[in-house]
Structures are given as C-alpha cells and as structure tokens.
Scaffold this active site. Structure first.
Site, mmCIF file in Angstrom:
data_model
loop_
_atom_site.group_PDB
_atom_site.id
_atom_site.type_symbol
_atom_site.label_atom_id
_atom_site.label_comp_id
_atom_site.label_asym_id
_atom_site.label_seq_id
_atom_site.Cartn_x
_atom_site.Cartn_y
_atom_site.Cartn_z
ATOM 1 N N ARG A 123 0.826 -1.209 0.000
ATOM 2 C CA ARG A 123 0.000 0.000 0.000
ATOM 3 C C ARG A 123 0.858 1.256 0.000
ATOM 4 N NH1 ARG A 123 -3.551 -0.660 4.511
ATOM 5 N NH2 ARG A 123 -4.922 -1.631 3.017
ATOM 6 N N TYR A 124 1.936 1.226 0.731
ATOM 7 C CA TYR A 124 2.799 2.401 0.836
ATOM 8 C C TYR A 124 4.026 2.225 -0.058
ATOM 9 C CZ TYR A 124 0.042 3.001 5.131
ATOM 10 O OH TYR A 124 -0.979 3.138 6.043
ATOM 11 N N ARG A 127 7.245 0.054 1.729
ATOM 12 C CA ARG A 127 7.091 -1.031 2.691
ATOM 13 C C ARG A 127 5.889 -1.904 2.347
ATOM 14 N NH1 ARG A 127 5.718 3.978 4.114
ATOM 15 N NH2 ARG A 127 3.955 4.410 5.534
ATOM 16 N N CYS A 136 -3.668 -17.551 15.280
ATOM 17 C CA CYS A 136 -3.316 -16.744 16.443
ATOM 18 C C CYS A 136 -3.522 -17.563 17.704
ATOM 19 C CB CYS A 136 -4.192 -15.496 16.505
ATOM 20 S SG CYS A 136 -3.952 -14.406 15.115
ATOM 21 N N CYS A 140 -8.956 -12.390 18.706
ATOM 22 C CA CYS A 140 -9.513 -11.179 19.317
ATOM 23 C C CYS A 140 -10.886 -10.916 18.687
ATOM 24 C CB CYS A 140 -8.590 -9.991 19.078
ATOM 25 S SG CYS A 140 -6.863 -10.358 19.467
ATOM 26 N N CYS A 143 -10.798 -8.237 16.007
ATOM 27 C CA CYS A 143 -9.783 -8.364 14.950
ATOM 28 C C CYS A 143 -10.264 -7.744 13.637
ATOM 29 C CB CYS A 143 -9.470 -9.841 14.709
ATOM 30 S SG CYS A 143 -8.251 -10.069 13.408
ATOM 31 N N ARG A 145 -9.087 -8.419 10.835
ATOM 32 C CA ARG A 145 -9.029 -9.449 9.789
ATOM 33 C C ARG A 145 -9.904 -10.634 10.155
ATOM 34 N NH1 ARG A 145 -3.338 -8.472 9.903
ATOM 35 N NH2 ARG A 145 -3.097 -6.627 8.639
ATOM 36 N N ASP A 304 -11.599 -0.358 13.177
ATOM 37 C CA ASP A 304 -11.920 -0.375 11.749
ATOM 38 C C ASP A 304 -13.389 -0.712 11.494
ATOM 39 O OD1 ASP A 304 -8.697 -1.832 11.151
ATOM 40 O OD2 ASP A 304 -9.359 0.237 10.839
ATOM 41 N N ASP A 341 -7.290 4.113 10.074
ATOM 42 C CA ASP A 341 -6.831 3.411 8.876
ATOM 43 C C ASP A 341 -7.920 3.626 7.823
ATOM 44 O OD1 ASP A 341 -4.825 0.390 9.058
ATOM 45 O OD2 ASP A 341 -4.997 1.941 7.498
ATOM 46 N N LYS A 348 -2.937 4.803 6.933
ATOM 47 C CA LYS A 348 -3.165 5.377 8.262
ATOM 48 C C LYS A 348 -3.171 6.898 8.197
ATOM 49 C CE LYS A 348 -0.832 1.483 10.370
ATOM 50 N NZ LYS A 348 -0.478 0.947 9.022
HETATM 51 S S1 SF4 Z 1 -5.981 -8.834 16.212
HETATM 52 FE FE1 SF4 Z 1 -6.431 -10.512 14.822
HETATM 53 S S2 SF4 Z 1 -4.505 -11.026 13.874
HETATM 54 FE FE2 SF4 Z 1 -4.067 -9.837 15.727
HETATM 55 S S3 SF4 Z 1 -3.761 -11.326 17.347
HETATM 56 FE FE3 SF4 Z 1 -5.879 -10.711 17.400
HETATM 57 S S4 SF4 Z 1 -6.927 -12.229 16.126
HETATM 58 FE FE4 SF4 Z 1 -4.766 -12.349 15.648
#
Ligand code: SF4
Length: 444
Positions: A123-124, A127, A136, A140, A143, A145, A304, A341, A348
């Site tokens: 994207r940038y 990087r 993971c 979370c 998350c 994603r 997000d 973001d 960002k």
């Molecule tokens: S935010 Fe998403 S990618 Fe990051 S540790 Fe938590 S579940 Fe995993």
C-alpha cells in the site's frame, strides 16, 4: 527467574489436565493445544454459566467467527464481574458480532485489492505487509481481519511465502517488511528463521518488523530459543498489541524484558475499544506501564469498519479526548499516534487535537495542553530554497545512489518545487471530464 503463576492458574491447569505438573503452564505449545475453543470448555474452566438460550445464540456467533482463548489469557478474566471485564470482552464471543451495519465491510482496508501476490499488501511506497501466518494464540473479537484469521483453509503454505519473498526481491523500493497475519510467533522457530533468513538475503530490505500479540495472550511463547533466533536477523523491530493495563502482568513483563534485552525495539499498537479502554485514565495507565517495560506506545487505532465490530467502535471524538488527556499531561514518548486506517485502503491517517488557533504572516497563535494561549514569532528572514533535487545541500549530504528515490505522490507532489502539478483531481470529476471532451474536440 522462578515459575510465575497464580493459584487460579494452577486450578485451571488441573481442570484441563489433572495429572499435569504446573511447569506445563509455561509451555507455549501446551497452552496452544489446550486453548479454549468451545463454550462448554469456557464454562468448565471459568465456572461462568450461560443460559441454554444464550448458548444457542453464542453458537451461531462462533459459527461465523472462531473462538480460541489461551488458558493463560483466560486466567486473567475476573469471574465475579466478567460481563464488565476488559479481557473477557476481547476474548469471548458476543452476539453483537452478528450485527453488521451498512457501513461495515468484510475487507474495510481493501488489503486484498492492494495485494500484488497472495499474502502481500503493498500500500505504501517503501514497505509491505507480509501475512505469513493465519493462526493466532487468541482470536480477538475486535480483529480487523476477522474475515479470514483462524480460517484453516487459508493458512499460507511454503510456496505462497516464497511467492511473497520473490515479489519483495523483485521490488527494489521495498526497504521495510512487516510480518503479520495471524500471528507470526505461532509459527515454529525454524520456519520463522527460514522466512527471516530468506528476507535477509535481499539487499534492499533494511528493516524487518514483526506484529505479534503473544506477549499479551501467550507470553510463554517468548522463549530463549526464539529470542536467540531473532537476534541473528537484526535489525528486527516488534510491534505488540496491549489494549488494557490489566494485560501487563508479571509474565507479560518477563516476555517483554527478554525481547528488549535482545536489543529488539518494542512498539505497541492499541485499538480504541468501547467499554474496554475508551477512557483517558485507563489509556494513561496503559501507556505508563508500557514505557516502564521499554515498550513505546506507537499507534492508537480507531476501530476499523470490519464486519462484527460495531459494538467496539467509539466516536472519533473519544480518541481525540484521550489524546487531549495524554499530550502535555504525560511524557511525549508515552503518547501514541492516534490514527484512522482509511476505509478503502488509503492508509493510516493521523488524527490529532488542534493546537494552532490562528496565524498571521508574522505570528502563529497556539494553545498548549493547559489551554494557555501563546504566540510564536515567525523568522524575520528565511532563505527560500527551490528544490530541483540537485541543489547544493542535497549533493553535500545525500548519497542518493544508495537507494531508489521515490517520486512524490499526493500532497507532497503539490508541494514539490520540481513538480509542476497544481491540483489533485478525484477520478470521475465531471468538470474535468467536460474539459477533456473540449480538448478532444479541439474546442479548447
Ligand atoms: S488482532 Fe487478529 S490477527 Fe491480531 S492477534 Fe488478534 S486475532 Fe490475531
């Protein structure tokens, strides 16, 4: 340093494996193997009970977004007040994850659209984000994603990783590679060592950064073996993801100390979460604990627009309020940058309280964190330089042949003296399209 665990953790361990010795608790692979992946296991280990009705709807949520909580992170939940517990809210299912508002998207940051090869988001200019894992230690609930993390069908295999490495090798302007996922530290030491070794064979890769939440949810993953392997690939930087001061436990501190002692600079990326850390006092406590453990608060992310996160999102005003309570009020190096973001993939965007009240040709009027208003005198004389990228100073100081220099983009392009662009025009601008027509029909 001896074994650090609580009576409560010992109880959880015994509930998982009655015959197990407490030393198992610090075995990260044991923690991953025994992660809580069902509502029943959660009830069994915590003693928290849900009604049959609650369980029915929670199962639907789990059907869409996977559940995984390490026994360690589970042990941090305060059972008596679990509904109000910041660790519980980040780790256990919530039926509101099924509520999808019209503004929410599967891939709000358009990572897949900015992906030249699978697993790479470029994207940038200089990087890339390199998704090397899809697993993971803990999933979370906030998350960004959520759409794919934990989905066993999209774990990147070796050929996909090699494709990513080849893309980086063939793209000389890439000087910074951020490994993420999923969590790269859920990979084995050898596999991660192989990826880092490959990247280190690419001369234009200057820095490798790793995004990991293990110091928070599985601090025992930070083993001496892992740290010794990472030391071989310096400069390595690590960004971790603490969201609440309660997560900075003795075990977490121990893991951070190991990384910092290995010369790895540590940054922290928090997500601003409603009912978890959307409070200036909580955030100040967190950033103070982080800097005490040699972790620089790097970003505070606005949550997000990912599907299933609406109950976590706060107004941006809450983020500004928190920044107001940090800037000036505490040490500058403890203050993260608050960023949004950009939905759609614009990257960002830093968001700050406004400190410039007004300015004239000679003075700038500012206000400080106390609300004191002051004026800054502009210089009487200032030698303007026209940068044609070939002036005396550049030739003196910059060995520009060290690396490929990027062309200016965005606002930088409008500011650049060597670029005669005078406006940035959004696509499909009707006025410009009419003008273009006139050009094409030679009426202009
Ligand atoms: S935010 Fe998403 S990618 Fe990051 S540790 Fe938590 S579940 Fe995993």
């Amino acid at each position: 340093m001896g074994l650090i665990y609580t009576k409560h953790q010992e109880k959880i361990l015994k509930k998982i494996e009655i015959e197990s010795d407490i030393s198992k608790w610090k075995d990260w692979k044991w923690q991953v193997r025994n992660a809580v992946r069902s509502i029943e296991a959660f009830e069994h280990l915590t003693g928290i009970r849900f009604s049959e009705e609650e369980k029915e709807s929670l199962k639907i949520t789990q059907g869409k977004f996977p559940l995984s909580i390490t026994p360690y992170y589970l042990s941090l939940i305060k059972k008596d007040n679990y509904k109000n517990d910041p660790v519980f809210k980040q780790s256990f299912l919530d039926n509101r994850e099924l509520i999808v508002s019209s503004s929410e998207m599967g891939d709000p940051l358009s990572e897949d659209h900015d992906s030249p090869v699978p697993g790479i988001t470029h994207r940038y200019p200089d990087r890339v984000l390199f998704l090397v894992s899809n697993v993971c230690a803990m999933y979370c609930r906030h998350c960004t994603r959520k759409r794919k993390v934990g989905d066993v069908d999209s774990i990147p295999d070796k050929s996909q990783i090699l494709q990513g490495i080849e893309y980086i090798r063939k793209t000389p302007q890439i000087r910074d590679v951020l490994l993420s996922g999923g969590d790269p530290f859920l990979l084995s030491d050898d596999y991660l060592d192989w990826i880092l070794t490959e990247l280190r064979t690419i001369p234009h890769v200057q820095v490798i950064r790793i995004g990991t939440r293990t110091p928070v949810v599985l601090p025992y993953r930070i083993t001496d073996e892992l740290v010794n392997m990472l030391k071989k690939h310096h400069p390595i930087w690590i960004n971790t993801h603490f969201n609440h001061p309660r997560e900075v436990t003795t075990s977490a501190k121990e893991s951070l100390a190991k990384l910092a002692d290995a010369g790895i600079p540590l940054g922290n990326q928090s997500v601003l979460l409603a009912d978890v850390n959307d409070c200036p006092r909580v955030m100040k406590e967190l950033v103070h604990k982080l800097v005490m453990n040699r972790v620089r608060p790097y970003y505070l992310y606005q949550c997000d627009l990912s599907e299933g996160l609406s109950h976590f999102r706060t107004p941006i005003g809450k983020g500004i309020e928190i920044m107001e309570s940090l800037i000036g009020h505490t040490s500058g190096f403890a203050v993260p940058t608050y960023v949004i973001d950009a939905p759609g993939g614009g990257g960002k965007i830093p968001v700050m309280p406004n400190y410039i009240i007004s300015w004239s040709t000679n003075k700038v009027i500012l206000r400080n964190y106390e609300g004191v208003i002051t004026s800054y005198q502009e210089p009487d004389k200032y030698e303007k330089t026209l940068c044609d990228r070939d002036c005396e100073n550049c030739n003196l100081e910059l060995q520009l042949n060290d690396g490929e220099e990027m062309d200016a983009i965005g606002i930088e392009k409008l500011l650049a003296d060597y670029d005669d662009t005078i406006s940035l025009v959004p696509q499909n601008n009707e006025r410009y399209e009419r003008r273009q027509e006139l050009y094409e029909t030679n009426k202009l």
